[in-house]
Design an enzyme around this catalytic site. Structure first.
Site, short mmCIF file in Angstrom:
data_model
loop_
_atom_site.label_atom_id
_atom_site.label_comp_id
_atom_site.label_asym_id
_atom_site.label_seq_id
_atom_site.Cartn_x
_atom_site.Cartn_y
_atom_site.Cartn_z
N LEU A 45 0.82 -1.22 0.00
CA LEU A 45 0.00 0.00 0.00
C LEU A 45 0.85 1.26 0.00
O LEU A 45 0.43 2.31 -0.48
CB LEU A 45 -0.92 0.01 1.22
CG LEU A 45 -2.01 -1.07 1.26
CD1 LEU A 45 -2.71 -1.08 2.60
CD2 LEU A 45 -3.01 -0.84 0.13
N GLY A 46 2.01 1.16 0.56
CA GLY A 46 2.88 2.34 0.60
C GLY A 46 4.14 2.08 1.40
O GLY A 46 4.26 1.05 2.08
N ASP A 160 3.96 14.87 12.74
CA ASP A 160 4.24 14.49 11.35
C ASP A 160 3.01 14.71 10.48
O ASP A 160 2.62 13.85 9.69
CB ASP A 160 4.68 13.02 11.31
CG ASP A 160 5.46 12.67 10.05
OD1 ASP A 160 5.87 13.60 9.33
OD2 ASP A 160 5.66 11.47 9.78
N1 LIG Z 1 -4.31 1.71 6.67
C1 LIG Z 1 -3.87 2.03 5.46
N2 LIG Z 1 -4.65 1.89 4.36
C2 LIG Z 1 -4.20 2.24 3.13
N3 LIG Z 1 -2.96 2.74 2.89
C3 LIG Z 1 -2.13 2.90 3.94
C4 LIG Z 1 -2.53 2.55 5.28
N4 LIG Z 1 -1.51 2.81 6.11
C5 LIG Z 1 -0.52 3.30 5.35
N5 LIG Z 1 -0.87 3.36 4.04
C6 LIG Z 1 -0.01 3.84 2.95
O1 LIG Z 1 1.35 3.59 3.26
C7 LIG Z 1 2.11 4.80 3.31
C8 LIG Z 1 3.20 4.71 4.39
O2 LIG Z 1 2.58 4.50 5.65
P1 LIG Z 1 3.15 5.09 7.02
O3 LIG Z 1 3.12 6.59 6.97
O4 LIG Z 1 2.41 4.45 8.14
O5 LIG Z 1 4.65 4.61 6.98
P2 LIG Z 1 5.88 5.27 7.75
O6 LIG Z 1 7.06 4.40 7.55
O7 LIG Z 1 5.50 5.56 9.15
O8 LIG Z 1 6.03 6.64 6.96
P3 LIG Z 1 6.76 8.00 7.42
O9 LIG Z 1 7.84 8.21 6.42
O10 LIG Z 1 5.66 9.06 7.30
O11 LIG Z 1 7.22 7.84 8.82
C9 LIG Z 1 1.07 5.89 3.55
O12 LIG Z 1 1.50 7.15 3.09
C10 LIG Z 1 -0.15 5.36 2.80
O13 LIG Z 1 -0.06 5.69 1.43
#
Ligand SMILES: Nc1ncnc2c1ncn2[C@@H]1O[C@H](COP(=O)(O)OP(=O)(O)OP(=O)(O)O)[C@@H](O)[C@H]1O
Length: 386
Positions: A45-46, A160
């Site tokens: 998803l990301g 953030d």
């Molecule tokens: N519950 C969800 N449903 C759909 N897509 C999601 C979900 N959670 C996260 N994503 C996707 O995954 C991406 C990364 O998630 P997340 O921000 O939790 O990761 P991170 O490693 O904490 O990122 P950051 O660099 O902001 O710290 C999000 O920007 C979103 O596009």
């Protein structure tokens, strides 16, 4: 949910009123699992700075969940535990992503499960250099303001706020939720600055050097919220860094501190009422910034000008007369009088007109590239923001 994952005793109702999660430490309970034995991984998803999020279907229950997978090389157990606990604690709010009572570790990663947002995150809904409609932006702002107000009432600072951390559940933006509590800390916590700055970083953090102590404050979220609002309505960043070396930031602060009546061009599409709100949100002094509740008072106002309105015309006229004053000073101080002494009246007029035209051309070209540069400051990609 999967029977093999941890189950906590406390229910969400208990958690609502408790400032710090009373749940037993996940570190004591984390099960070591093979993710693929329990989940069918559908797609990624990301990705973020610390890990990735995948869509998984629980093999036992058939439920689809978003699994946040944080490699142990990037995240310590204590950090994982804090993010999971905070996410779970904040879940009861309707505009905060639901974190399930599911957390485990694999050989290489820590994992926890959240509800899946089918439309993705806000970043992809902001058209570069155009932004979103005022109506859609207001829908999002109302809900994220509510989520932040809830966090701030619990003395928690998100730290953030950005479009990638806002999840969208439908195309009408009627269900929007805040997520990613990896950076969340208690208001007043003293931490060291480790990361560089992004356009959402407030000036007091931009100016701190690496490893300098900074105090976490809810006013940091307010600033980032203001930048987010600008991005949503324009599809551009207002500046790259809230730092005096940034020309766009400097121009804005001159206006914000009433040192100049000239509103920088990229802000001119907004109504005076919205600019009044921006002045309160984007105050360079953190302690003077408004609280999140203030934003709700402006939700029923018009935010985008249908055409130039009188307040800005006044400002434009003021800046126009500034230029005329400047022009007549130049004419008076730099040779026009001496020229006049020597030439006939006709020549005087031609000379005067030539100088005015030259001045207008110089003025035009000194302003025009500003618009070009500004339009290049587009909301390019996610990498720029992390
Ligand atoms: N519950 C969800 N449903 C759909 N897509 C999601 C979900 N959670 C996260 N994503 C996707 O995954 C991406 C990364 O998630 P997340 O921000 O939790 O990761 P991170 O490693 O904490 O990122 P950051 O660099 O902001 O710290 C999000 O920007 C979103 O596009």
């Amino acid at each position: 949910m999967d029977a093999t994952v941890i189950t906590q005793q406390e229910d969400l109702a208990n958690l609502r009123n408790v400032p710090k999660s009373p749940r037993c430490s996940t570190s004591e309970n984390l099960l070591n699992l093979n993710i693929k034995e329990h989940y069918e991984i559908i797609k990624e998803l990301g990705r973020g700075t610390y890990g990735k999020v995948v869509l998984g279907r629980c093999k036992e229950t058939g439920t689809q969940v978003a699994l946040k997978v944080l490699p142990k090389t990037n995240v310590k157990l204590r950090e994982f535990q804090r993010e999971f606990d905070l996410s779970y604690f904040l879940s009861p709010h309707s505009n905060i992503v639901d974190t399930y009572n599911v957390a485990f570790e694999t050989k290489s990663s820590f994992v926890f499960a959240q509800e899946f947002a089918p439309v993705g995150d806000l970043f992809d809904k902001i058209t570069p250099q155009q932004g979103m409609s005022e109506k859609d932006a207001k829908c999002v702002i109302r809900q994220i303001a509510s989520a932040l107000d809830f966090m701030h009432s619990k003395k928690l600072v998100h730290r953030d706020i950005k479009p990638e951390n806002v999840l969208i559940f439908d195309h009408e933006f009627s269900k929007v939720k805040l997520m990613d509590f990896g950076m969340t800390r208690k208001d007043g916590t003293v931490i060291r600055k480790v990361n560089g700055s992004i356009p959402y970083t407030p000036p007091e953090i931009c100016e701190a050097v690496r490893n300098e102590s900074i105090t976490v404050s809810t006013s940091c979220d307010i600033w980032a919220f203001g930048v987010l609002l600008f991005c949503m309505l324009t599809g551009n960043f207002p500046w790259e860094n809230a730092d005096i070396s940034d020309v766009y930031y400097n121009e804005f602060t001159l206006w914000q501190r009433r040192k100049s009546t000239k509103l920088p061009s990229q802000w001119k599409k907004f109504t005076p009422r919205l600019m009044r709100l921006f002045r309160k949100i984007l105050d360079p002094k953190g302690e003077r910034r408004c609280e999140i509740k203030e934003i709700c008072k402006y939700l029923n106002d018009s935010w985008i000008q249908p055409c130039k309105n009188s307040d800005n015309e006044e400002e434009d006229m003021a800046s126009g007369s500034d230029h005329m004053d400047e022009l007549s000073n130049i004419l008076q101080n730099h040779g026009i009088e001496t020229h006049m002494d020597k030439a006939c009246a006709r020549t005087q007029n031609i000379g005067m007109v030539t100088v005015i035209i030259a001045y207008i051309i110089i003025l035009h070209y000194s302003l025009f590239p500003f618009h070009l540069i500004n339009s290049h400051k587009l909301y390019t990609n996610r990498k720029m923001l992390t």
